[in-house]
Scaffold this motif. Structure first.
Motif, PDB file in Angstrom:
ATOM      1  N   LEU A 168     -79.037 -36.860   5.463  1.00  0.00           N
ATOM      2  CA  LEU A 168     -79.229 -38.256   5.064  1.00  0.00           C
ATOM      3  C   LEU A 168     -78.725 -39.215   6.128  1.00  0.00           C
ATOM      4  O   LEU A 168     -79.399 -40.202   6.459  1.00  0.00           O
ATOM      5  CB  LEU A 168     -78.497 -38.509   3.739  1.00  0.00           C
ATOM      6  N   ALA A 169     -77.540 -38.948   6.682  1.00  0.00           N
ATOM      7  CA  ALA A 169     -76.983 -39.838   7.703  1.00  0.00           C
ATOM      8  C   ALA A 169     -77.840 -39.840   8.960  1.00  0.00           C
ATOM      9  O   ALA A 169     -78.003 -40.892   9.610  1.00  0.00           O
ATOM     10  CB  ALA A 169     -75.552 -39.413   8.033  1.00  0.00           C
ATOM     11  N   SER A 170     -78.408 -38.691   9.312  1.00  0.00           N
ATOM     12  CA  SER A 170     -79.227 -38.639  10.528  1.00  0.00           C
ATOM     13  C   SER A 170     -80.486 -39.493  10.389  1.00  0.00           C
ATOM     14  O   SER A 170     -80.836 -40.242  11.316  1.00  0.00           O
ATOM     15  CB  SER A 170     -79.593 -37.190  10.861  1.00  0.00           C
ATOM     16  N   SER A 215     -63.821 -36.450   5.157  1.00  0.00           N
ATOM     17  CA  SER A 215     -64.811 -35.381   5.270  1.00  0.00           C
ATOM     18  C   SER A 215     -66.219 -35.953   5.394  1.00  0.00           C
ATOM     19  O   SER A 215     -67.014 -35.519   6.246  1.00  0.00           O
ATOM     20  CB  SER A 215     -64.720 -34.455   4.058  1.00  0.00           C
ATOM     21  N   GLY A 216     -66.549 -36.922   4.556  1.00  0.00           N
ATOM     22  CA  GLY A 216     -67.866 -37.536   4.627  1.00  0.00           C
ATOM     23  C   GLY A 216     -68.092 -38.264   5.942  1.00  0.00           C
ATOM     24  O   GLY A 216     -69.178 -38.199   6.536  1.00  0.00           O
ATOM     25  N   THR A 217     -67.050 -38.953   6.426  1.00  0.00           N
ATOM     26  CA  THR A 217     -67.172 -39.679   7.698  1.00  0.00           C
ATOM     27  C   THR A 217     -67.415 -38.718   8.852  1.00  0.00           C
ATOM     28  O   THR A 217     -68.242 -38.977   9.739  1.00  0.00           O
ATOM     29  CB  THR A 217     -65.902 -40.505   7.954  1.00  0.00           C
ATOM     30  N   LEU A 218     -66.693 -37.601   8.860  1.00  0.00           N
ATOM     31  CA  LEU A 218     -66.908 -36.595   9.911  1.00  0.00           C
ATOM     32  C   LEU A 218     -68.307 -35.988   9.816  1.00  0.00           C
ATOM     33  O   LEU A 218     -68.928 -35.689  10.849  1.00  0.00           O
ATOM     34  CB  LEU A 218     -65.847 -35.503   9.806  1.00  0.00           C
ATOM     35  N   ALA A 219     -68.820 -35.818   8.602  1.00  0.00           N
ATOM     36  CA  ALA A 219     -70.191 -35.325   8.453  1.00  0.00           C
ATOM     37  C   ALA A 219     -71.183 -36.331   9.030  1.00  0.00           C
ATOM     38  O   ALA A 219     -72.201 -35.944   9.629  1.00  0.00           O
ATOM     39  CB  ALA A 219     -70.494 -35.063   6.975  1.00  0.00           C
ATOM     40  N   ALA A 251     -73.842 -35.783  12.100  1.00  0.00           N
ATOM     41  CA  ALA A 251     -75.258 -36.155  12.059  1.00  0.00           C
ATOM     42  C   ALA A 251     -75.671 -36.851  13.350  1.00  0.00           C
ATOM     43  O   ALA A 251     -76.758 -36.605  13.891  1.00  0.00           O
ATOM     44  CB  ALA A 251     -75.519 -37.064  10.859  1.00  0.00           C
ATOM     45  N   PHE A 252     -74.812 -37.705  13.859  1.00  0.00           N
ATOM     46  CA  PHE A 252     -75.121 -38.407  15.117  1.00  0.00           C
ATOM     47  C   PHE A 252     -75.202 -37.417  16.274  1.00  0.00           C
ATOM     48  O   PHE A 252     -76.102 -37.503  17.119  1.00  0.00           O
ATOM     49  CB  PHE A 252     -74.050 -39.466  15.385  1.00  0.00           C
ATOM     50  N   VAL A 253     -74.258 -36.462  16.328  1.00  0.00           N
ATOM     51  CA  VAL A 253     -74.279 -35.458  17.383  1.00  0.00           C
ATOM     52  C   VAL A 253     -75.515 -34.570  17.241  1.00  0.00           C
ATOM     53  O   VAL A 253     -76.100 -34.130  18.241  1.00  0.00           O
ATOM     54  CB  VAL A 253     -72.982 -34.627  17.346  1.00  0.00           C
ATOM     55  N   PHE A 254     -75.942 -34.318  16.008  1.00  0.00           N
ATOM     56  CA  PHE A 254     -77.174 -33.551  15.774  1.00  0.00           C
ATOM     57  C   PHE A 254     -78.364 -34.259  16.430  1.00  0.00           C
ATOM     58  O   PHE A 254     -79.204 -33.615  17.074  1.00  0.00           O
ATOM     59  CB  PHE A 254     -77.414 -33.405  14.273  1.00  0.00           C
TER      60      PHE A 254
END
Length: 358
Positions: free
Chosen positions: A92-94, A233-237, A241-244
């Motif tokens: 979702l973040a990506s 945890s959510g922020t690190l996820a 997503a950005f690194v993905f």
């Protein structure tokens, strides 16, 4: 202070500096490290191309996303929780970050969008678990399904490409042959490891995971700590997503789906227990490295996706059994300790948080 707060190694001070004793302590604190070394040797000898520089770079690029997500899952497991929504948050973040970059042509705003989405889902998890008392498995399973559905609704199930060139260039950049995104993943692990081993907040995490009631009597606001961990945890996820997107140059609503089992498997396989209070970042790194090597070797051999998942599932079960066994040994070792044996000094009360002992 709690079972997870020390290494449990009480060696003779005169022998503490001996190389054999140091090596024993290292392998005791990182039980998967010998397995990683043996696996690397065997795979290099039996799988063509595994030991090549190009393959090493590919493994590091794959680890870049997993290391960040593993840091998040480690924090959650250390307080006795679990976060099943990490993979869905990455998806979702990506897509939210990708659409933000399409609209603004700003990589920075795309990063902020990823972090905001991750933090929002993490906050929802934290409120449900810490305030309303919903079981972590149920709460994060619900947010996992919701986040995945939102990502499909936004994109229609399609990947999102045509991202800014500077993002793609960053994902392809190497520093002395090491991918920049892998360095970023290691940096996140280093920050979380330092927090666990050298800050009061890290001590509170271990005590809460070992004994929530004792943590409450010690003055720790357990609900507030739980909320903060799920928010982090959510922020690190979101960062994962950005690194993905940096790594692949696109976003996908299913970006984190195949990663969830690898993330949880790496943490558990490394020796962080599902019951809380025992584990650490370096343990999770060794678990992630072992899984990444095995998955890559299976890809080279032409194994299908489901074959890889079978192997990861078996490794996760073995890691869980290992964690339970180590926990029982630590408890029995503490029970056998003579009453005159003093506790470790406060400065060394938790060397295992960074080294992986917990």
């Amino acid at each position: 202070m709690a079972t997870g707060m020390s290494t449990g190694v009480h060696s003779d001070p005169a022998r503490a500096g001996a190389p054999g004793q140091l090596l024993f302590n290292l392998f005791r604190n990182l039980p998967m490290l010998p397995v990683v070394i043996v696996a690397a040797i065997l795979l290099s000898a039996t799988v063509d191309g595994f030991s090549s520089g190009a393959n090493a770079q590919n493994i590091m690029r794959q680890l870049s996303v997993i290391l960040i997500a593993v840091s998040a899952e480690t924090l959650v497991l250390l307080i006795g929780g679990i976060d099943l929504s990490i993979g869905a948050i990455i998806g979702l973040a990506s897509v939210c970050g990708a659409y933000t970059m399409h609209a603004t042509d700003s990589v920075l705003l795309g990063l902020l969008a990823c972090l905001a989405v991750g933090a929002a889902v993490g906050a929802i998890n934290g409120i449900g678990i810490a305030v309303f008392g919903i079981q972590p498995f149920i709460m994060t399973f619900g947010t996992m399904l919701t986040a995945r559905a939102l990502a499909f609704l936004i994109t229609g199930g399609r990947s999102v490409g045509r991202l800014p060139k500077v993002l793609l260039e960053g994902g392809r950049t190497d520093v002395l042959g090491i991918p920049l995104i892998f360095i970023l993943g290691l940096a996140v692990c280093g920050v979380i490891g330092f927090m666990l081993s050298r800050t009061a907040f890290g001590q509170k995490i271990y005590l809460t995971g070992s004994n929530p009631r004792a943590a409450t009597f010690s003055g720790i606001n357990v609900p507030r700590l739980t909320f903060a961990i799920y928010l982090l945890s959510g922020t690190l996820a979101g960062l994962a997503a950005f690194v993905f997107m940096m790594r692949l140059g696109s976003a996908s609503p299913t970006a984190g789906d195949p990663l969830l089992l690898q993330i949880i498997g790496a943490v558990v396989l490394g020796g962080t227990t599902l019951t809380g209070g025992e584990g650490g970042i370096l343990r999770s790194i060794t678990g992630a490295l072992l899984i990444a090597m095995i998955v890559k070797s299976l890809e080279i051999l032409g194994a299908q996706f489901w074959d890889q998942m079978i192997v990861i599932g078996v490794l996760t079960a073995l890691g869980s059994a290992l964690g339970s066994w180590l926990g029982r040994r630590r408890v029995s070792g503490s029970a056998r300790r003579p009453p005159s044996d003093p506790d470790p000094p406060p400065a060394a009360a938790n060397p295992g948080s960074l080294s992986g002992s917990g």
